[in-house]
Write an enzyme that holds these catalytic residues in place. Structure first.
Site, mmCIF file in Angstrom:
data_model
loop_
_atom_site.group_PDB
_atom_site.id
_atom_site.type_symbol
_atom_site.label_atom_id
_atom_site.label_comp_id
_atom_site.label_asym_id
_atom_site.label_seq_id
_atom_site.Cartn_x
_atom_site.Cartn_y
_atom_site.Cartn_z
ATOM 1 N N PHE A 28 0.836 -1.211 0.000
ATOM 2 C CA PHE A 28 0.000 0.000 0.000
ATOM 3 C C PHE A 28 0.868 1.257 0.000
ATOM 4 O O PHE A 28 0.565 2.217 0.704
ATOM 5 C CB PHE A 28 -0.934 0.040 1.228
ATOM 6 N N ILE A 29 1.940 1.277 -0.769
ATOM 7 C CA ILE A 29 2.836 2.440 -0.756
ATOM 8 C C ILE A 29 2.503 3.379 -1.917
ATOM 9 O O ILE A 29 2.650 3.005 -3.081
ATOM 10 C CB ILE A 29 4.323 2.001 -0.844
ATOM 11 N N GLY A 55 -28.704 13.629 -6.963
ATOM 12 C CA GLY A 55 -29.700 12.581 -7.208
ATOM 13 C C GLY A 55 -29.138 11.497 -8.106
ATOM 14 O O GLY A 55 -27.992 11.072 -7.958
ATOM 15 N N GLU A 80 -2.645 7.093 6.835
ATOM 16 C CA GLU A 80 -1.839 7.839 7.810
ATOM 17 C C GLU A 80 -2.507 7.814 9.181
ATOM 18 O O GLU A 80 -2.623 8.824 9.861
ATOM 19 C CB GLU A 80 -1.553 9.256 7.316
#
Lengths: 274, 399, 383
Positions: C155-156, C339, C363
């Site tokens: 997840f970098i 909508g 973070e």
């Protein structure tokens, strides 16, 4: 030799003196017509650098970055045109000169190019003058060639690419209705540029800081070597005889119905009008 | 300053404030006051004032020149690769009308090399005289020799008016000429007429992106010069019975020098879809939703024998190449029929197409400004209507 | 509200707003769809000196503070949260060098980062070490003049696109959190490769990748600060960057509100613009108020940091928590106001909602932020 491998022999270290002539114009995207009175609604209309001049500034700065030298922006206008010059500095121009004097008011393209040419002469050294192809408020495309003629230097209009710059010559591509021409010229030269030539950059933070501190040279009639009879309203051969709002187009006809019905009606109209 | 508010006449109605394109008029103590730092003396406020309270002195520096010697309406006959361009025939048609009102004759100026047949055509299209300069150096347009030669001709023969196409060649050339001889020049005229009393040319052009029209005159200088865009006036019809005089001029030496050198002329295939020449344009904007939908426009254009145009929004989105862009930063077009599909009609677009013959607008937003200029307005989805229209049209045209 | 910006801060705001409007907004939907990295936009941001904001003047930056960076991030996020995060993530990867790097490291890396010639990334998170940073498994074993890195980060943000990576790895596994150290790793170092590129719900213009280290040998000069400082480097970096994440959320919320207001004025139902209905007006008023409250909190916190206050854990957690929760609510309400159109990808509202969600997660999740706030409260009370 065209098209050969050496065709892009850019010479760095030429140190060109480049002058970019710009104009401050009302932002026409903001100009609206009041449908009731049929007059201009200019509330909140900002003054901007003529959109075509943005390409001229960018090309001047790019050229400087490639071959070295200096970009000076030049404009003629009221004191508030300084804002346009400062913006040009934030986009990479080095110096700025404003020609401002009430005696310049009412100039047509003849007097404007005369005055700008006098401004250029004041700067003495120049190799290349760059202008936008035309101003968005007048669309005349006359001032660029006008400056060149007053200075007695050659010009190339509608330039879409600078192919090569050497010490005393330049080769450019000039856009035409059918395609383009390749033209070589001696320097100094004046070019007017079209939007195909580049994508103008955004200002930079450092450029903005520099522009904030930049000192703009302001020159008036007494600073220039000019004859009063060639300035402003007096020096302008053309006169505005009348200004009027264009006749409104007659109310159009609304075509309604299902998509199918509309298509049938339109097809008939097209057959008739074709 | 040459512009003044006559305080006694000013009622403080603020009409002039609204008319000023430069925001140069303010109210102070219920009277209009001009900010001379902003005023460009454009004169837009003068007719706006219902009380004649604004005075713009036009004759601040009277130049009395005798113009008796200046006669005739000249047309620059632009040629490319030895072919006179249609713009010259359009100008000849207009020049004949003007010459009739001025009681004078029409001349064409033709520069190039080996142009024999073209000279004849200019006469058939309305030139009483054709001034011809033929030299190898003049074969292709180059700013400096063309300027020098025409300046010589003007000085020698003294025309009272000079018309030129607002083309890439014409605009470059005539600007140089006007400076050299100090003449007034009006760009992109949409109407040219003669003030019969003063015998001067009335040149009308749009200003501020077509929001206002200005009539320009040039009483103190000759010739009175104007450019006109392609397709603004109809071509003069060729009449093979017409006779005219050919005046050949020889030029030599320095006058033909050029500091620029034309190395190559490259025609791009793209120019085959030159929308400026098309009689019918089917144009699309952001409302076309996606690039693939431009096929619908192409199909309709094909059925009509027309070209495809695009708004700036569509070009900026990369849906169509720039050469198809109609509007202020693109091309100005004047086709017989302009069909705007999914184009809202920003002023910049309208400037480039509002002089078209018939305008048909299809847009889903009934408040879109395009409907203000449309002869036929359809509030609906262009994506739905276009394919049906192409189909119906093909049926109708077959009948 | 007037936050009394300096001249330079006004310049940053106006410049970023111009870039966002002219260069980012027109391409945002396209990059969201294609998930391509926005090189073009990053180059514009770089050429405009915006990467220089978070680098000190002596290393080629403009030496701006946290408030300056927050302003830039907010304005860019207003047009596209994805492109803005590429920018903000580079700041995140640069902070450890600015805060803890030695002169040599700063001279070597910061000038290029300030120019935006290359961008940075920060690598802490691992598959089994998210909020619990002490669970990091990547190791850095010292061998002579080198450290040998082994392990996987995931997840970098900017992974694969960045040229410079700040990596947290365990130099001494026996010491737990105190055994972590921070290292600078250059892209192209042998043994450093990139794994899976994630397919994300939102901020899709940004690239989020795995970083794989297998016997990756880096010179010992690349150690930031000292061995064992890794956890402190991380915490101090997050303290600096947290207002930036909050500013990202703020920009997303503001962008969503802009869309909602514009639509409400244009959309006509029952013969009137829907903006004339009180139901819509009250929604818009609540959205705007929450946004302004976020802004006040973020700017105050950023000013606190810029004035040299280092005890900002609670305040920056509050800013991040409040702004990201606001972004989620406001962007959801914007979809509601549009909508059916709000739900469609051809209209911009739903992208803001997808982009907003991550700001509550990364973070430090908002649950962790609450822990930080509560812990600080209890500590203060115990004094």
């Amino acid at each position: 030799m065209r098209g050969s491998a050496c065709s892009s022999a850019w010479f760095s270290g030429i140190d060109m003196n480049i002058i970019v002539c710009i104009k401050q114009v009302p932002e026409t995207t903001e100009v609206r017509i009041n449908p009731e009175t049929n007059t201009l609604m200019r509330e909140g209309v900002k003054s901007i650098i003529n959109p075509f001049d943005m390409y001229a500034i960018e090309e001047g700065v790019r050229l400087k970055e490639k071959v070295g030298g200096k970009v000076t922006v030049l404009t003629m206008g009221p004191p508030q045109a300084e804002a346009a010059l400062k913006e040009a500095i934030s986009l990479g121009a080095d110096e700025a000169v404003l020609l401002s004097d009430r005696a310049f008011a009412g100039s047509d393209t003849w007097a404007t190019s005369y005055t700008l040419a006098a401004g250029v002469r004041k700067l003495k050294e120049y190799d290349l003058i760059i202008c936008g192809k035309q101003a968005s408020d007048g669309d005349t495309a006359q001032v660029g060639p006008g400056i060149a003629t007053h200075l007695d230097i050659p010009q190339v209009t509608y330039v879409k690419k600078i192919e090569e710059v050497k010490d005393k010559t330049i080769r450019v591509e000039r856009m035409t209705e059918e395609g383009y021409e390749v033209i070589e010229s001696s320097l100094p030269l004046l070019i007017t540029v079209v939007k195909e030539i580049n994508t103008p950059r955004m200002p930079s933070l450092r450029g903005l800081m520099r522009s904030k501190q930049a000192k703009i040279t302001v020159l008036g009639v007494k600073d220039l070597d000019v004859e009063a009879t060639h300035l402003g309203l007096c020096g302008s051969p053309t006169q505005v005889a009348k200004i009027f709002t264009p006749p409104a187009r007659p109310e159009g006809e609304k075509i309604e119905g299902t998509a199918e019905e509309i298509a049938v009606k339109l097809a008939e109209i097209l057959k008739r009008e074709k | 300053m040459p512009i003044q508010i006559i305080v006694e006449k000013c009622t403080g109605c603020t009409l002039c404030l609204k008319a000023c394109p430069f925001d140069a008029i303010r109210m102070m103590d219920k009277k209009a006051v001009i900010n001379y730092d902003k005023c460009t003396l454009c004169g837009a406020c003068v007719p706006a004032c219902k009380f004649k309270a604004i005075l713009l002195q036009k004759e601040v520096c009277p130049v009395k020149v005798d113009f008796k010697d200046y006669k005739g309406v000249w047309v620059f006959a632009e040629q490319k690769k030895g072919k006179v361009q249609p713009i010259a025939f359009e100008l000849l048609g207009k020049a004949r009308e003007l010459a009739a009102d001025l009681g004078t004759e029409v001349s064409a100026v033709l520069l190039g090399n080996r142009l024999e047949e073209e000279i004849q055509e200019l006469i058939w299209r309305g030139a009483d005289k054709v001034y011809v300069a033929e030299r190898l150096e003049l074969a292709n347009y180059q700013d400096e020799p063309y300027t020098n030669v025409i300046v010589e001709l003007i000085n020698k023969y003294k025309p009272e008016a000079f018309l030129c196409g607002a083309t890439s060649i014409g605009r470059s050339l005539i600007s140089r000429i006007a400076i050299k001889i100090k003449a007034g020049l009006t760009a992109d005229c949409t109407e040219l007429a003669v003030d019969r009393e003063k015998k001067i040319l009335l040149q009308t052009r749009p200003a501020f992106g077509g929001n206002i029209m200005a009539t320009i005159v040039c009483p103190n200088y000759r010739p009175q010069m104007a450019t006109v865009r392609h397709k603004v006036f109809p071509e003069a019809i060729s009449d093979m019975k017409r006779k005219g005089k050919v005046i050949r001029e020889n030029f030599d030496g320095a006058i033909l020098n050029s500091r620029t050198r034309l190395l190559d002329i490259i025609d791009e295939i793209e120019s085959t879809v030159n929308i400026a020449d098309a009689d019918i344009i089917v144009a699309g904007g952001r409302g076309m939703k996606a690039p693939e939908n431009f096929k619908l426009l192409e199909e309709l254009a094909k059925a009509l024998g027309g070209a495809v145009g695009a708004s700036r929004a569509a070009v900026d989105s990369g849906w169509m190449p720039y050469s198809h862009q109609v509007g202020q930063t693109g091309k100005t077009v004047c086709p017989k029929v302009y069909i705007a599909c999914g184009i809202s009609g920003q002023i910049q677009h309208l400037v480039g197409m509002q002089s078209s013959g018939t305008i048909i607008a299809i847009n889903s937003d009934s408040f879109a400004p395009i409907f203000k200029v449309a002869n036929y307005g359809i509030v609906g989805d262009a994506l739905e209507i276009l394919p049906l229209l192409t189909k119906k049209l093909k049926e109708v045209l077959k009948r | 509200m007037d936050y009394l910006f300096t001249e330079e801060q006004k310049m940053i705001r106006d410049l970023c707003r111009q870039i966002a409007r002219e260069k980012i907004a027109p391409i945002a939907a396209e990059y969201d769809r294609s998930e391509k990295f926005p090189h073009e936009a990053i180059k514009i941001i770089a050429d405009s000196d915006l990467f220089a904001i978070f680098v000190p003047v002596e290393y080629g930056g403009t030496g701006g503070g946290v408030l300056d960076l927050s302003i830039a991030t907010e304005e860019l996020s207003r047009a596209c949260g994805g492109i803005a995060v590429c920018y903000a993530a580079s700041a995140l990867g640069t902070f450890p060098i600015v805060l803890f790097g030695n002169d040599q490291q700063k001279k070597k890396y910061l000038p290029d980062l300030a120019k935006g010639k290359t961008i940075a990334a920060f690598g802490v998170t691992e598959p089994e070490a998210g909020s619990d940073a002490s669970a990091i498994k990547t190791t850095a074993e010292k061998k002579g003049d080198y450290y040998i890195l082994n392990g996987t980060k995931h997840f970098i943000d900017n992974g694969g696109e960045a040229g410079i990576y700040t990596i947290i790895a365990m130099s001494d596994r026996n010491k737990g959190a105190r055994g972590a150290s921070a290292f600078i790793v250059e892209k192209g170092t042998p043994g450093f490769t990139f794994g899976k590129k994630e397919d994300k719900l939102g901020i899709r213009a940004s690239v989020t990748s795995e970083l794989i280290f297998s016997d990756c040998k880096i010179p010992k000069e690349n150690l930031i600060a000292k061995e064992g400082m890794g956890f402190i480097v991380t915490m101090k970096t997050f303290d600096m960057s947290r207002p930036g994440v909050a500013a990202q959320a703020l920009g997303i919320a503001q962008g969503a509100l802009d869309v909602a207001v514009k639509y409400a004025r244009e959309r006509r139902q029952f013969g009137k613009s829907i903006a004339s209905f009180q139901g819509i007006q009250w929604m818009l008023a609540d959205m705007a108020t929450k946004i302004e409250a976020s802004r006040s909190l973020i700017y105050s916190c950023a000013k606190m940091i810029d004035s040299g206050n280092t005890n900002v854990a609670k305040e920056s957690a509050m800013a991040k928590l409040f702004a990201s929760d606001t972004a989620m609510q406001v962007s959801t309400d914007a979809v509601q106001i549009l909508g059916g159109y709000g739900y469609m990808r051809d209209y911009p509202a739903e992208k803001y909602m997808r982009d907003a969600k991550i700001t509550q997660i990364y973070e430090g999740t908002n649950q962790i932020q609450r822990n930080i706030i509560a812990l600080q409260l209890i500590r203060e009370a115990a004094k």
